[in-house]
Design an enzyme around this catalytic site. Structure first.
Site, PDB file in Angstrom:
ATOM      1  N   HIS A   8      53.742 -62.496   5.350  1.00 26.03           N
ATOM      2  CA  HIS A   8      52.837 -61.810   4.414  1.00 26.03           C
ATOM      3  C   HIS A   8      51.417 -61.865   4.938  1.00 26.03           C
ATOM      4  O   HIS A   8      51.135 -62.567   5.895  1.00 26.03           O
ATOM      5  CB  HIS A   8      52.967 -62.379   3.001  1.00 26.03           C
ATOM      6  CG  HIS A   8      52.479 -63.774   2.805  1.00 26.03           C
ATOM      7  ND1 HIS A   8      53.088 -64.876   3.391  1.00 26.03           N
ATOM      8  CD2 HIS A   8      51.428 -64.275   2.085  1.00 26.03           C
ATOM      9  CE1 HIS A   8      52.457 -65.968   3.009  1.00 26.03           C
ATOM     10  NE2 HIS A   8      51.440 -65.648   2.238  1.00 26.03           N
ATOM     11  N   ASP A  37      46.017 -67.452   6.161  1.00 25.29           N
ATOM     12  CA  ASP A  37      46.555 -68.725   6.667  1.00 25.29           C
ATOM     13  C   ASP A  37      47.945 -68.553   7.300  1.00 25.29           C
ATOM     14  O   ASP A  37      48.518 -69.511   7.823  1.00 25.29           O
ATOM     15  CB  ASP A  37      46.586 -69.802   5.563  1.00 25.29           C
ATOM     16  CG  ASP A  37      47.462 -69.446   4.376  1.00 25.29           C
ATOM     17  OD1 ASP A  37      47.377 -68.308   3.880  1.00 25.29           O
ATOM     18  OD2 ASP A  37      48.241 -70.313   3.932  1.00 25.29           O
ATOM     19  N   HIS A  38      48.464 -67.312   7.266  1.00 23.39           N
ATOM     20  CA  HIS A  38      49.762 -67.039   7.900  1.00 23.39           C
ATOM     21  C   HIS A  38      49.655 -66.108   9.108  1.00 23.39           C
ATOM     22  O   HIS A  38      50.575 -66.059   9.920  1.00 23.39           O
ATOM     23  CB  HIS A  38      50.744 -66.452   6.869  1.00 23.39           C
ATOM     24  CG  HIS A  38      51.042 -67.427   5.769  1.00 23.39           C
ATOM     25  ND1 HIS A  38      52.228 -68.119   5.683  1.00 23.39           N
ATOM     26  CD2 HIS A  38      50.269 -67.875   4.754  1.00 23.39           C
ATOM     27  CE1 HIS A  38      52.170 -68.935   4.649  1.00 23.39           C
ATOM     28  NE2 HIS A  38      50.988 -68.805   4.067  1.00 23.39           N
ATOM     29  N   HIS A  78      54.316 -74.049   3.831  1.00 23.17           N
ATOM     30  CA  HIS A  78      53.401 -75.169   3.544  1.00 23.17           C
ATOM     31  C   HIS A  78      54.153 -76.471   3.295  1.00 23.17           C
ATOM     32  O   HIS A  78      55.289 -76.449   2.807  1.00 23.17           O
ATOM     33  CB  HIS A  78      52.559 -74.882   2.285  1.00 23.17           C
ATOM     34  CG  HIS A  78      51.583 -73.755   2.439  1.00 23.17           C
ATOM     35  ND1 HIS A  78      50.265 -73.953   2.764  1.00 23.17           N
ATOM     36  CD2 HIS A  78      51.732 -72.412   2.305  1.00 23.17           C
ATOM     37  CE1 HIS A  78      49.636 -72.781   2.828  1.00 23.17           C
ATOM     38  NE2 HIS A  78      50.520 -71.831   2.547  1.00 23.17           N
TER      39      HIS A  78
HETATM   40 FE    FE Z   1      50.032 -69.705   2.484  1.00 23.63          FE
HETATM   41 ZN    ZN Z   2      50.220 -66.952   0.936  1.00 22.89          ZN
END
Ligand code: FE
Ligand code: ZN
Length: 256
Positions: free
Chosen positions: A54, A58-59, A166
């Site tokens: 997505h 942070d990805h 995470h």
């Molecule tokens: Fe995330």
């Molecule tokens: Zn996310």
């Protein structure tokens, strides 16, 4: 797929890294580039395939650098917010990977509208949709959408390894135990996860079987979880989507 490994990144993200054989490597959700380059260091590289679940920074933050510096192929859902993709995929697509592996694409809207998960062999990369003992927040989807997405993942074989975006297991455990204080599988898993974190080790991958037994968000049809969210009403009157909606809302408020 060999050497499946979570690379810690940013605050509490995991970048998933795996060896596809013959110097071909797989990377899922590189939020930054440094941990991936450290993992590749000293290895001859035939190809690098990046799968993105997505659009959150942070990805995907390291994907552009991996494409530019290492010629990575970048596979992502159709979304204008992901500018680095070299290939757009959608629900039901099968992405051929080196070494005869393939990634099956499963659309899982809820956390974001275009979120996907990838199933490679018996390994599920699910980003911020399913966490161990929890699930992602609903930023762009309805409870009904997220509940349906989680149901698709829950229907995979129990031995499926679950690779989440995470390390949230212990934080999720406080809420899960509040909902199901009498769940023995949950209690035992929390003890195990506590030992792992004390030793500085990841609690992932999990499995679908463990999550079905211990994750309240996959247990919305059980009497225990229904009762926990009934608020004095009749638990049997609640359908699983309503149970899920209440559970997610309660988790959002949970101070733990
Ligand atoms: Fe995330
Ligand atoms: Zn996310």
């Amino acid at each position: 797929m060999r050497d499946l490994e979570p690379l810690p990144a940013l605050v509490d993200n995991y970048i998933w890294f795996a060896d596809l054989g013959d110097d071909h490597y797989l990377v899922v959700d590189p939020g930054e580039v440094a941990p991936v380059e450290a993992a590749l260091c000293g290895r001859p590289l035939a190809s690098l395939t990046v799968l993105l679940t997505h659009h959150h920074r942070d990805h995907i933050g390291g994907a552009a650098a991996l494409r530019e510096r290492w010629g990575a192929r970048v596979v992502a859902p159709v979304d204008p917010r992901i500018a680095t993709a070299t290939e757009d995929i959608d629900d039901g697509d099968r992405v051929e990977l080196p070494g005869g592996h393939r990634a099956q694409v499963i659309a899982v809207p809820g956390h974001t509208a275009s979120h996907v998960a990838y199933l490679v062999d018996d390994v599920l990369f699910c980003g911020d949709t399913l966490f161990s003992l929890g699930c992602g927040r609903l930023f762009e989807g309805t409870p009904a959408e997220m509940a349906a997405s989680l149901s698709r993942l829950a229907a995979l074989p129990p031995t499926t390894r679950v690779c989440c975006g995470h390390e949230y297991t212990l934080a999720n455990a406080r809420f899960a135990r509040d909902i199901e204080p009498d769940n023995a599988v949950l209690a035992e898993h929390v003890a195990w996860a506590t030992d792992r974190r004390t030793a500085g080790l990841p609690t992932l991958p999990s499995t679908i079987g463990l999550e079905l037994a211990a994750n309240p968000f996959l247990r919305c049809a059980t009497a225990a979880v229904r009762e926990a969210v009934a608020d004095g009403g009749v638990p049997a009157d609640l359908d699983p989507v309503e149970v899920f909606a209440r559970l997610r809302a309660r988790k959002d408020r949970f101070a733990g």
